[in-house]
Design a protein around this motif. Structure first.
Motif, PDB file in Angstrom:
ATOM      1  N   GLN A 142       0.830  -1.207   0.000  1.00  0.00           N
ATOM      2  CA  GLN A 142       0.000   0.000   0.000  1.00  0.00           C
ATOM      3  C   GLN A 142       0.864   1.257   0.000  1.00  0.00           C
ATOM      4  N   LEU A 143       1.901   1.266   0.820  1.00  0.00           N
ATOM      5  CA  LEU A 143       2.744   2.449   0.950  1.00  0.00           C
ATOM      6  C   LEU A 143       3.528   2.747  -0.329  1.00  0.00           C
ATOM      7  N   THR A 144       3.882   1.704  -1.071  1.00  0.00           N
ATOM      8  CA  THR A 144       4.675   1.893  -2.285  1.00  0.00           C
ATOM      9  C   THR A 144       3.815   1.937  -3.545  1.00  0.00           C
ATOM     10  N   GLY A 145       2.519   1.805  -3.384  1.00  0.00           N
ATOM     11  CA  GLY A 145       1.639   1.794  -4.545  1.00  0.00           C
ATOM     12  C   GLY A 145       1.814   0.548  -5.389  1.00  0.00           C
ATOM     13  N   SER A 146       2.270  -0.528  -4.763  1.00  0.00           N
ATOM     14  CA  SER A 146       2.557  -1.760  -5.484  1.00  0.00           C
ATOM     15  C   SER A 146       1.285  -2.563  -5.751  1.00  0.00           C
ATOM     16  N   PRO A 147       1.201  -3.203  -6.907  1.00  0.00           N
ATOM     17  CA  PRO A 147       0.088  -4.110  -7.175  1.00  0.00           C
ATOM     18  C   PRO A 147       0.327  -5.498  -6.591  1.00  0.00           C
ATOM     19  N   PHE A 148       1.464  -5.691  -5.914  1.00  0.00           N
ATOM     20  CA  PHE A 148       1.830  -7.018  -5.436  1.00  0.00           C
ATOM     21  C   PHE A 148       1.622  -7.142  -3.929  1.00  0.00           C
ATOM     22  N   GLY A 149       0.398  -7.175  -3.506  1.00  0.00           N
ATOM     23  CA  GLY A 149       0.126  -7.428  -2.101  1.00  0.00           C
ATOM     24  C   GLY A 149       0.218  -8.886  -1.759  1.00  0.00           C
ATOM     25  N   TRP A 150       0.044  -9.731  -2.773  1.00  0.00           N
ATOM     26  CA  TRP A 150       0.175 -11.179  -2.706  1.00  0.00           C
ATOM     27  C   TRP A 150      -0.958 -11.858  -1.970  1.00  0.00           C
ATOM     28  N   GLY A 151      -1.703 -11.134  -1.167  1.00  0.00           N
ATOM     29  CA  GLY A 151      -2.791 -11.774  -0.446  1.00  0.00           C
ATOM     30  C   GLY A 151      -3.861 -12.324  -1.370  1.00  0.00           C
ATOM     31  N   ASP A 152      -4.137 -11.613  -2.457  1.00  0.00           N
ATOM     32  CA  ASP A 152      -5.177 -12.054  -3.383  1.00  0.00           C
ATOM     33  C   ASP A 152      -4.600 -12.494  -4.717  1.00  0.00           C
ATOM     34  N   ARG A 153      -3.302 -12.768  -4.783  1.00  0.00           N
ATOM     35  CA  ARG A 153      -2.679 -13.191  -6.024  1.00  0.00           C
ATOM     36  C   ARG A 153      -2.904 -14.669  -6.277  1.00  0.00           C
ATOM     37  N   GLU A 154      -2.952 -15.011  -7.534  1.00  0.00           N
ATOM     38  CA  GLU A 154      -3.067 -16.411  -7.922  1.00  0.00           C
ATOM     39  C   GLU A 154      -1.772 -17.134  -7.566  1.00  0.00           C
ATOM     40  N   MET A 155      -1.887 -18.229  -6.841  1.00  0.00           N
ATOM     41  CA  MET A 155      -0.721 -19.031  -6.503  1.00  0.00           C
ATOM     42  C   MET A 155      -0.480 -20.045  -7.615  1.00  0.00           C
ATOM     43  N   LEU A 156       0.759 -20.149  -8.043  1.00  0.00           N
ATOM     44  CA  LEU A 156       1.121 -21.066  -9.107  1.00  0.00           C
ATOM     45  C   LEU A 156       1.772 -22.322  -8.539  1.00  0.00           C
ATOM     46  N   SER A 157       1.584 -23.439  -9.222  1.00  0.00           N
ATOM     47  CA  SER A 157       2.298 -24.657  -8.874  1.00  0.00           C
ATOM     48  C   SER A 157       3.766 -24.499  -9.248  1.00  0.00           C
ATOM     49  N   HIS A 158       4.608 -25.370  -8.736  1.00  0.00           N
ATOM     50  CA  HIS A 158       6.020 -25.335  -9.109  1.00  0.00           C
ATOM     51  C   HIS A 158       6.183 -25.526 -10.614  1.00  0.00           C
ATOM     52  N   GLU A 159       5.372 -26.415 -11.199  1.00  0.00           N
ATOM     53  CA  GLU A 159       5.469 -26.688 -12.634  1.00  0.00           C
ATOM     54  C   GLU A 159       5.179 -25.435 -13.456  1.00  0.00           C
ATOM     55  N   ARG A 160       4.200 -24.651 -13.015  1.00  0.00           N
ATOM     56  CA  ARG A 160       3.889 -23.415 -13.724  1.00  0.00           C
ATOM     57  C   ARG A 160       4.884 -22.312 -13.348  1.00  0.00           C
ATOM     58  N   GLY A 161       5.386 -22.359 -12.122  1.00  0.00           N
ATOM     59  CA  GLY A 161       6.326 -21.336 -11.681  1.00  0.00           C
ATOM     60  C   GLY A 161       7.632 -21.352 -12.445  1.00  0.00           C
ATOM     61  N   ILE A 162       8.079 -22.545 -12.870  1.00  0.00           N
ATOM     62  CA  ILE A 162       9.362 -22.613 -13.588  1.00  0.00           C
ATOM     63  C   ILE A 162       9.201 -22.409 -15.091  1.00  0.00           C
ATOM     64  N   ALA A 163       7.980 -22.228 -15.562  1.00  0.00           N
ATOM     65  CA  ALA A 163       7.783 -22.041 -17.006  1.00  0.00           C
ATOM     66  C   ALA A 163       8.595 -20.860 -17.524  1.00  0.00           C
ATOM     67  N   THR A 164       8.624 -19.771 -16.760  1.00  0.00           N
ATOM     68  CA  THR A 164       9.356 -18.597 -17.224  1.00  0.00           C
ATOM     69  C   THR A 164      10.863 -18.822 -17.141  1.00  0.00           C
ATOM     70  N   HIS A 165      11.331 -19.639 -16.184  1.00  0.00           N
ATOM     71  CA  HIS A 165      12.742 -20.024 -16.150  1.00  0.00           C
ATOM     72  C   HIS A 165      13.140 -20.703 -17.466  1.00  0.00           C
ATOM     73  N   VAL A 166      12.329 -21.666 -17.883  1.00  0.00           N
ATOM     74  CA  VAL A 166      12.648 -22.431 -19.093  1.00  0.00           C
ATOM     75  C   VAL A 166      12.538 -21.540 -20.329  1.00  0.00           C
ATOM     76  N   PHE A 167      11.509 -20.725 -20.355  1.00  0.00           N
ATOM     77  CA  PHE A 167      11.292 -19.761 -21.440  1.00  0.00           C
ATOM     78  C   PHE A 167      12.504 -18.845 -21.590  1.00  0.00           C
ATOM     79  N   ALA A 168      12.971 -18.279 -20.475  1.00  0.00           N
ATOM     80  CA  ALA A 168      14.113 -17.366 -20.504  1.00  0.00           C
ATOM     81  C   ALA A 168      15.385 -18.063 -20.973  1.00  0.00           C
ATOM     82  N   SER A 169      15.517 -19.324 -20.645  1.00  0.00           N
ATOM     83  CA  SER A 169      16.742 -20.062 -20.934  1.00  0.00           C
ATOM     84  C   SER A 169      16.886 -20.481 -22.383  1.00  0.00           C
TER      85      SER A 169
END
Length: 325
Positions: free
Chosen positions: A248-275
């Protein structure tokens, strides 16, 4: 920019797609202890038949657990463990010297700087800098530069720095890197500073070595529950409420409380994509977002302080001085 893949893409699916690009490659990954994104990344990559997976971490017992899991599932894939303590520049130099001494490993095709710490109590490391900045950025900066010749010897030459949406919480605090001896320390702010540094480091690498073929990217894997958050207090009034307040103080959209949680399999997709994604050659230095896509800086939640060329140059100069290069 549009998503190049469906929103539910997983690392396994991307490894299958990029298998011809992964086969025969040497990939060095930091931060591969069990239940980490780094561990899932290397375990998933093994299905693509790389030549060698170099697994780096502070606790060799934990690193060996990941190596054993890979060896059991894919006995034809070579692994090698490397002790790398990111809290000490001397330890980083020792690890880099070991890598450089491996005559049977002439190239590193992908360096995945994945290791990190998050929202930890205030601590100054032995080299005089706050621990999150030290472990998440300065030591990776030093390690990357010390083994750069092996990266330059590769035809692919990719360096990936794992950042976070938490970069929003702070830019680089040039006038007060160490939070006035802890007096001004706020652990999420310090995490933000280190995550901004990850993005700026990738920009700096692309600017300085892009003409020699180096491709560098930073990424936000999304909200994934791993051992990175194992020390946090999830009780009412605890760390998540502090995180929401900092958001709230930084005006960030990343409060994480209401964010979609990803599985590990989906979380590493961007790792593989970047590589390995070949289309990323047109986006050197880019910040990549969860679910494997290039961030659109005019639309997506990317703070300008993390993608500034001026800030990237200032951080590079600061980092060179800090680590003694």
């Amino acid at each position: 920019m549009p998503y190049p893949y469906k929103n539910e893409i997983t690392g396994d699916e991307l490894v299958a797609e990029y298998a011809p690009l992964i086969k025969g490659k040497t990939i060095l990954t930091t931060g591969v202890s069990p239940n980490s994104l780094g561990a899932r990344y290397v375990e998933t990559l093994a299905a693509g038949q790389p030549k060698l997976l170099i697994l780096a971490g502070r606790d060799l017992a934990k690193v060996n657990q990941t190596a054993e899991a890979i060896n059991k599932a894919h006995p034809d894939v070579q692994t090698r463990v490397l002790q790398l303590d990111l809290s000490s520049f001397a330890a980083v130099r020792k690890a880099a010297a070991e890598v450089n001494s491996w005559d049977d490993v002439p190239v590193i095709d992908v360096l995945m700087n994945n290791a990190g710490i998050m929202a930890v109590p205030y601590k100054i490391c032995e080299d005089g800098y706050e621990s999150q900045l030290t472990c998440n950025h300065l030591s990776h900066f030093l390690f990357t530069n010390l083994i750069l010749d092996k990266i330059l010897a590769s035809e692919d030459k990719r360096v990936v720095n794992v950042s976070s949406g938490g970069h929003w919480f702070s830019g680089i605090r040039h006038a007060d890197l160490n939070y006035d001896g802890g007096k001004t320390y706020e652990k999420w702010n310090a995490y933000g500073q280190s995550k901004s540094a990850n993005v700026l480091f990738s920009i700096g690498l692309a600017k300085r070595f892009g003409d020699r073929g180096v491709l560098s990217y930073s990424l936000n894997p999304g909200a994934v529950m791993t051992n990175l958050a194992g020390h946090l207090d999830f009780a009412p009034g605890g760390d998540l409420e502090t995180l929401a307040r900092v958001s709230q103080l930084t005006g960030s959209p990343f409060g994480w409380g209401d964010r979609e949680m990803l599985s590990h399999e989906r979380g590493i997709a961007t790792h593989v994509f970047a590589s390995f994604d070949p289309a990323l050659k047109e986006h050197n230095g880019a910040y990549l977002l969860e679910k494997a896509r290039v961030a659109d800086y005019y639309v997506d939640a990317v703070h300008p302080h993390a993608i500034s060329d001026i800030e990237a140059d200032r951080l590079w100069a600061l980092s060179v001085k800090a680590v003694g290069l």
